[in-house]
Scaffold this motif. Structure first.
Motif, PDB file in Angstrom:
ATOM      1  N   LEU A 235       0.844  -1.195   0.000  1.00  0.00           N
ATOM      2  CA  LEU A 235       0.000   0.000   0.000  1.00  0.00           C
ATOM      3  C   LEU A 235       0.882   1.249   0.000  1.00  0.00           C
ATOM      4  O   LEU A 235       0.917   2.005   0.978  1.00  0.00           O
ATOM      5  CB  LEU A 235      -0.917   0.004   1.230  1.00  0.00           C
ATOM      6  N   PRO A 236       1.612   1.489  -1.089  1.00  0.00           N
ATOM      7  CA  PRO A 236       2.447   2.699  -1.136  1.00  0.00           C
ATOM      8  C   PRO A 236       1.585   3.945  -1.113  1.00  0.00           C
ATOM      9  O   PRO A 236       0.443   3.935  -1.586  1.00  0.00           O
ATOM     10  CB  PRO A 236       3.188   2.555  -2.473  1.00  0.00           C
ATOM     11  N   LYS A 237       2.124   5.024  -0.554  1.00  0.00           N
ATOM     12  CA  LYS A 237       1.390   6.283  -0.482  1.00  0.00           C
ATOM     13  C   LYS A 237       2.268   7.419  -0.979  1.00  0.00           C
ATOM     14  O   LYS A 237       3.495   7.385  -0.849  1.00  0.00           O
ATOM     15  CB  LYS A 237       0.931   6.564   0.953  1.00  0.00           C
ATOM     16  N   SER A 238       1.634   8.406  -1.551  1.00  0.00           N
ATOM     17  CA  SER A 238       2.321   9.618  -1.990  1.00  0.00           C
ATOM     18  C   SER A 238       1.277  10.646  -2.363  1.00  0.00           C
ATOM     19  O   SER A 238       0.160  10.304  -2.761  1.00  0.00           O
ATOM     20  CB  SER A 238       3.227   9.338  -3.194  1.00  0.00           C
ATOM     21  N   ASN A 239       1.646  11.917  -2.240  1.00  0.00           N
ATOM     22  CA  ASN A 239       0.790  12.991  -2.724  1.00  0.00           C
ATOM     23  C   ASN A 239       1.351  13.593  -4.009  1.00  0.00           C
ATOM     24  O   ASN A 239       0.799  14.564  -4.532  1.00  0.00           O
ATOM     25  CB  ASN A 239       0.637  14.084  -1.659  1.00  0.00           C
ATOM     26  N   HIS A 240       2.449  13.037  -4.515  1.00  0.00           N
ATOM     27  CA  HIS A 240       3.103  13.544  -5.717  1.00  0.00           C
ATOM     28  C   HIS A 240       2.654  12.728  -6.925  1.00  0.00           C
ATOM     29  O   HIS A 240       2.835  11.514  -6.965  1.00  0.00           O
ATOM     30  CB  HIS A 240       4.618  13.485  -5.566  1.00  0.00           C
ATOM     31  N   ALA A 241       2.090  13.404  -7.915  1.00  0.00           N
ATOM     32  CA  ALA A 241       1.496  12.714  -9.070  1.00  0.00           C
ATOM     33  C   ALA A 241       2.489  11.780  -9.762  1.00  0.00           C
ATOM     34  O   ALA A 241       2.131  10.651 -10.129  1.00  0.00           O
ATOM     35  CB  ALA A 241       0.966  13.746 -10.063  1.00  0.00           C
TER      36      ALA A 241
END
Length: 281
Positions: A235-241
């Motif tokens: 479940l990787p997460k990021s706010n960078h497109a």
């Protein structure tokens, strides 16, 4: 199995429902990130009451369905019960609140976020979750941050009817939890991996740097691919497109057996700020 993985690969849960092999974590996330993740191809979203963004996640899901014609059944929506709502009555209310916040007719997977309450609280919550499955509000139920002793408490309870479909814990090469993983597999419980890319902490590890160069991918991609080949749902997460896109671009290479062994560190190094898996009953 590893070589046959693709973006559309799903695993069958013990509940009979299918879950995508990779998901998007929404801790500290926002609606734009969820929209970008859906556009990039993610179909599993993982949020929680504690994240305070169930409304954003639900809105992004509804908008994506409207814009693309995607079926609701093609998106796997997960949320979690926070510790202050353990117990039957509080959990039943929390489930309804989660549905209302997301604006969805049902939740695909609902998890107890952690075992940090009491036996009566945990078991009361499980009863409410079982009843919510019966009522059609939730498709599958599971746990997060549960150790073997927490699961055995549940299995020994006389009200136990539904086996957890998932146990979501911190998993990566420095926290592989082999005993817990084997125990869950013996019970038909799928392991989901949060912090699969170690929040970037291990990107400069010599082995990761070497494998990143060898396979021509980023350190994050190496770690996500390791998780997939271990049979976990990362479940990787990021706010960078751009990172959202590259984190799901992990199906064009395979880590060979020798390199997988190099990633068997045998260490116990939690990256997250907590590890409730070890908490007493």
């Amino acid at each position: 199995m590893a070589s046959s993985l693709s973006l559309t690969t799903t695993f069958k849960l013990n509940s009979g429902h299918a879950i995508p092999c990779i998901g998007f974590g929404v801790f500290h996330g926002h609606g734009e990130a969820v929209s970008n993740a859906l556009k990039a191809g993610y179909r599993l979203l993982d949020t929680a009451d504690f994240y305070n963004n169930e409304d954003d996640c639900g809105a992004a899901v509804r908008a994506f369905i409207t814009e693309t014609g995607c079926a609701r059944s093609d998106i796997f929506y997960t949320t979690k019960l926070w510790n202050n709502n353990h117990g039957y009555t509080a959990t039943a209310a929390a489930i309804d609140q989660a549905l209302n916040r997301a604006g969805l007719d049902y939740i695909d997977l609902y998890l107890i976020h952690s075992p940090l309450s009491s036996p009566s609280g945990r078991l009361g919550s499980w009863q409410a979750m079982q009843d919510a499955v019966d009522a059609g509000k939730i498709k599958s139920i599971g746990v997060s941050n549960y150790g073997i002793h927490h699961l055995e408490e549940l299995f020994a309870w006389d009200g136990f009817r539904i086996t957890p479909a998932v146990n979501q814990v911190e998993l990566h090469p420095w926290l592989a939890r082999k005993e817990l993983v084997e125990y869950c597999r013996s019970k038909g419980i799928l392991m989901e991996a949060y912090c699969p890319v170690t929040r970037g902490v291990k990107f400069t590890d010599p082995t990761i740097v070497s494998l990143s160069k060898k396979y021509g991918v980023s350190p994050a991609q190496v770690l996500i691919r390791w998780s997939l080949q271990m049979g976990f749902v990362p479940l990787p997460k990021s706010n960078h497109a751009e990172r959202i896109k590259t984190n799901i671009d992990v199906f064009g290479f395979e880590i060979d057996e020798a390199d997988m062994k190099k990633l068997d560190t045998g260490k116990y190094e939690p990256i997250a700020a907590w590890d409730p898996v070890k908490s007493p009953l």
